[in-house]
Design a protein around this motif. Structure first.
Motif, PDB file in Angstrom:
ATOM      1  N   TYR A   3       1.010  -1.253  -0.105  1.00  0.00           N
ATOM      2  CA  TYR A   3       0.027   0.121   0.086  1.00  0.00           C
ATOM      3  C   TYR A   3       0.838   1.314   0.173  1.00  0.00           C
ATOM      4  O   TYR A   3       1.815   1.386   0.754  1.00  0.00           O
ATOM      5  N   GLN A   4       0.420   2.289  -0.835  1.00  0.00           N
ATOM      6  CA  GLN A   4       1.263   3.445  -0.895  1.00  0.00           C
ATOM      7  C   GLN A   4       0.500   4.308   0.407  1.00  0.00           C
ATOM      8  O   GLN A   4      -0.648   3.885   0.547  1.00  0.00           O
ATOM      9  N   PHE A   5       1.016   5.304   0.841  1.00  0.00           N
ATOM     10  CA  PHE A   5       0.203   5.824   1.968  1.00  0.00           C
ATOM     11  C   PHE A   5      -0.097   7.248   1.855  1.00  0.00           C
ATOM     12  O   PHE A   5       0.625   8.000   1.187  1.00  0.00           O
ATOM     13  N   LEU A   6      -1.115   7.715   2.225  1.00  0.00           N
ATOM     14  CA  LEU A   6      -1.783   9.025   2.257  1.00  0.00           C
ATOM     15  C   LEU A   6      -1.787   9.697   0.925  1.00  0.00           C
ATOM     16  O   LEU A   6      -1.143  10.196   0.352  1.00  0.00           O
ATOM     17  N   VAL A   7      -2.889   9.449   0.369  1.00  0.00           N
ATOM     18  CA  VAL A   7      -3.148  10.108  -0.726  1.00  0.00           C
ATOM     19  C   VAL A   7      -4.621  10.732  -0.895  1.00  0.00           C
ATOM     20  O   VAL A   7      -5.719  10.196  -0.270  1.00  0.00           O
ATOM     21  N   ALA A  49     -17.952  15.775  -4.270  1.00  0.00           N
ATOM     22  CA  ALA A  49     -17.495  15.670  -2.843  1.00  0.00           C
ATOM     23  C   ALA A  49     -16.122  14.876  -2.915  1.00  0.00           C
ATOM     24  O   ALA A  49     -16.163  13.443  -2.867  1.00  0.00           O
ATOM     25  N   PRO A  50     -15.221  15.639  -2.895  1.00  0.00           N
ATOM     26  CA  PRO A  50     -13.680  14.626  -2.723  1.00  0.00           C
ATOM     27  C   PRO A  50     -13.708  13.965  -1.408  1.00  0.00           C
ATOM     28  O   PRO A  50     -13.970  14.208  -0.419  1.00  0.00           O
ATOM     29  N   ALA A  51     -12.906  12.731  -1.558  1.00  0.00           N
ATOM     30  CA  ALA A  51     -12.564  11.789  -0.404  1.00  0.00           C
ATOM     31  C   ALA A  51     -11.076  11.832  -0.356  1.00  0.00           C
ATOM     32  O   ALA A  51     -10.446  12.005  -1.270  1.00  0.00           O
ATOM     33  N   PHE A  52     -10.600  11.849   0.750  1.00  0.00           N
ATOM     34  CA  PHE A  52      -9.107  11.645   0.829  1.00  0.00           C
ATOM     35  C   PHE A  52      -8.616  10.670   1.613  1.00  0.00           C
ATOM     36  O   PHE A  52      -9.178  10.158   2.603  1.00  0.00           O
ATOM     37  N   ALA A  53      -7.467  10.278   1.168  1.00  0.00           N
ATOM     38  CA  ALA A  53      -6.713   9.019   1.590  1.00  0.00           C
ATOM     39  C   ALA A  53      -5.741   9.293   2.898  1.00  0.00           C
ATOM     40  O   ALA A  53      -5.254  10.305   2.926  1.00  0.00           O
ATOM     41  N   GLN A  54      -5.860   8.163   3.795  1.00  0.00           N
ATOM     42  CA  GLN A  54      -5.034   8.417   5.098  1.00  0.00           C
ATOM     43  C   GLN A  54      -5.293   6.863   5.765  1.00  0.00           C
ATOM     44  O   GLN A  54      -6.124   6.427   6.166  1.00  0.00           O
ATOM     45  N   PRO A  55      -4.134   6.368   5.755  1.00  0.00           N
ATOM     46  CA  PRO A  55      -3.945   5.099   6.565  1.00  0.00           C
ATOM     47  C   PRO A  55      -4.077   5.296   8.025  1.00  0.00           C
ATOM     48  O   PRO A  55      -3.856   6.454   8.395  1.00  0.00           O
ATOM     49  N   THR A  87      -7.041   4.487   1.696  1.00  0.00           N
ATOM     50  CA  THR A  87      -7.697   5.724   1.508  1.00  0.00           C
ATOM     51  C   THR A  87      -8.816   5.958   2.692  1.00  0.00           C
ATOM     52  O   THR A  87      -8.816   4.874   3.861  1.00  0.00           O
ATOM     53  N   LEU A  88      -9.542   6.878   3.002  1.00  0.00           N
ATOM     54  CA  LEU A  88     -10.053   7.162   4.405  1.00  0.00           C
ATOM     55  C   LEU A  88     -11.317   5.891   4.317  1.00  0.00           C
ATOM     56  O   LEU A  88     -11.574   5.671   5.508  1.00  0.00           O
ATOM     57  N   SER A  89     -11.619   5.593   3.277  1.00  0.00           N
ATOM     58  CA  SER A  89     -12.720   4.509   3.194  1.00  0.00           C
ATOM     59  C   SER A  89     -12.440   2.941   3.124  1.00  0.00           C
ATOM     60  O   SER A  89     -13.188   2.295   2.704  1.00  0.00           O
ATOM     61  N   GLY A  90     -11.100   2.855   3.074  1.00  0.00           N
ATOM     62  CA  GLY A  90     -10.313   1.597   2.794  1.00  0.00           C
ATOM     63  C   GLY A  90      -9.483   1.733   1.889  1.00  0.00           C
ATOM     64  O   GLY A  90      -8.430   2.456   1.855  1.00  0.00           O
ATOM     65  N   THR A  91      -9.302   0.708   0.905  1.00  0.00           N
ATOM     66  CA  THR A  91      -8.400   0.904   0.002  1.00  0.00           C
ATOM     67  C   THR A  91      -8.965   0.874  -1.675  1.00  0.00           C
ATOM     68  O   THR A  91     -10.097   0.830  -1.687  1.00  0.00           O
ATOM     69  N   ALA A  92      -8.147   1.534  -2.382  1.00  0.00           N
ATOM     70  CA  ALA A  92      -8.392   1.633  -3.713  1.00  0.00           C
ATOM     71  C   ALA A  92      -7.164   1.523  -4.414  1.00  0.00           C
ATOM     72  O   ALA A  92      -5.899   1.798  -4.124  1.00  0.00           O
ATOM     73  N   MET A  93      -7.433   1.497  -5.762  1.00  0.00           N
ATOM     74  CA  MET A  93      -6.318   1.533  -6.621  1.00  0.00           C
ATOM     75  C   MET A  93      -6.022   2.908  -7.439  1.00  0.00           C
ATOM     76  O   MET A  93      -7.103   3.654  -7.294  1.00  0.00           O
ATOM     77  N   SER A  94      -4.775   3.271  -7.295  1.00  0.00           N
ATOM     78  CA  SER A  94      -4.456   4.621  -8.065  1.00  0.00           C
ATOM     79  C   SER A  94      -5.346   4.956  -9.169  1.00  0.00           C
ATOM     80  O   SER A  94      -5.763   6.434  -9.442  1.00  0.00           O
ATOM     81  N   HIS A  95      -5.468   4.150 -10.137  1.00  0.00           N
ATOM     82  CA  HIS A  95      -6.207   4.475 -11.423  1.00  0.00           C
ATOM     83  C   HIS A  95      -7.637   4.716 -10.821  1.00  0.00           C
ATOM     84  O   HIS A  95      -8.245   5.542 -11.632  1.00  0.00           O
ATOM     85  N   GLU A  96      -8.184   4.102  -9.967  1.00  0.00           N
ATOM     86  CA  GLU A  96      -9.628   4.090  -9.671  1.00  0.00           C
ATOM     87  C   GLU A  96      -9.909   5.687  -9.159  1.00  0.00           C
ATOM     88  O   GLU A  96     -10.735   6.213  -9.500  1.00  0.00           O
ATOM     89  N   LEU A  97      -8.746   5.893  -7.995  1.00  0.00           N
ATOM     90  CA  LEU A  97      -9.091   7.344  -7.471  1.00  0.00           C
ATOM     91  C   LEU A  97      -8.857   8.483  -8.634  1.00  0.00           C
ATOM     92  O   LEU A  97      -9.581   9.447  -8.793  1.00  0.00           O
ATOM     93  N   ALA A  98      -7.862   8.246  -9.533  1.00  0.00           N
ATOM     94  CA  ALA A  98      -7.694   9.300 -10.595  1.00  0.00           C
ATOM     95  C   ALA A  98      -8.771   9.353 -11.642  1.00  0.00           C
ATOM     96  O   ALA A  98      -9.001  10.377 -11.839  1.00  0.00           O
TER      97      ALA A  98
END
Length: 115
Positions: free
Chosen positions: A3-7, A15-21, A92-103
């Motif tokens: 996992y990469q962290f903090l995106v 409604a943007p959502a932000f990543a944070q382990p 992410t704040l809501s779990g995990t996701a792939m970078s392409h999905e987020l983009a």
């Protein structure tokens, strides 16, 4: 699983959502971005970007800030840069996701803003 962290990334058009382990430092400013406090973290991310850091964490967070600032074309370009890289697992704040999905989700918000 790696996992990469903090995106931070826009996961929805409005409604943007932000990543944070969980229980980890916040070097990419996900919590600040999610609260609309861009100042310090924007300067930090912009400096990293100017020095050549094209990691998904930097690109997605900068894109989320640009989207929050209603700068859709700049956000679109940053999301595209993520999509041009290998797909990476992200926490992410809501779990995990792939970078392409987020983009892709952020790109939808950027494109809606541009149209």
């Amino acid at each position: 699983m790696k996992y990469q962290f903090l995106v931070g990334a826009a996961l929805a058009i409005a409604a943007p959502a932000f990543a944070q382990p969980t229980q980890v430092a916040d070097p990419y400013g996900a919590s600040s971005i999610s609260q609309g406090r861009y100042g310090t973290i924007e300067r930090k991310l912009e400096a990293a970007f100017q020095k050549g850091d094209r990691s998904p964490e930097v690109l997605l967070n900068l894109a989320a800030i640009r989207l929050g600032e209603k700068r859709g074309a700049e956000a679109r370009d940053l999301y595209k840069a993520v999509l041009d890289q290998p797909n990476t697992d992200m926490a992410t704040l809501s779990g995990t996701a792939m970078s392409h999905e987020l983009a892709q989700r952020g790109m939808a918000g950027a494109m809606a803003m541009i149209d």
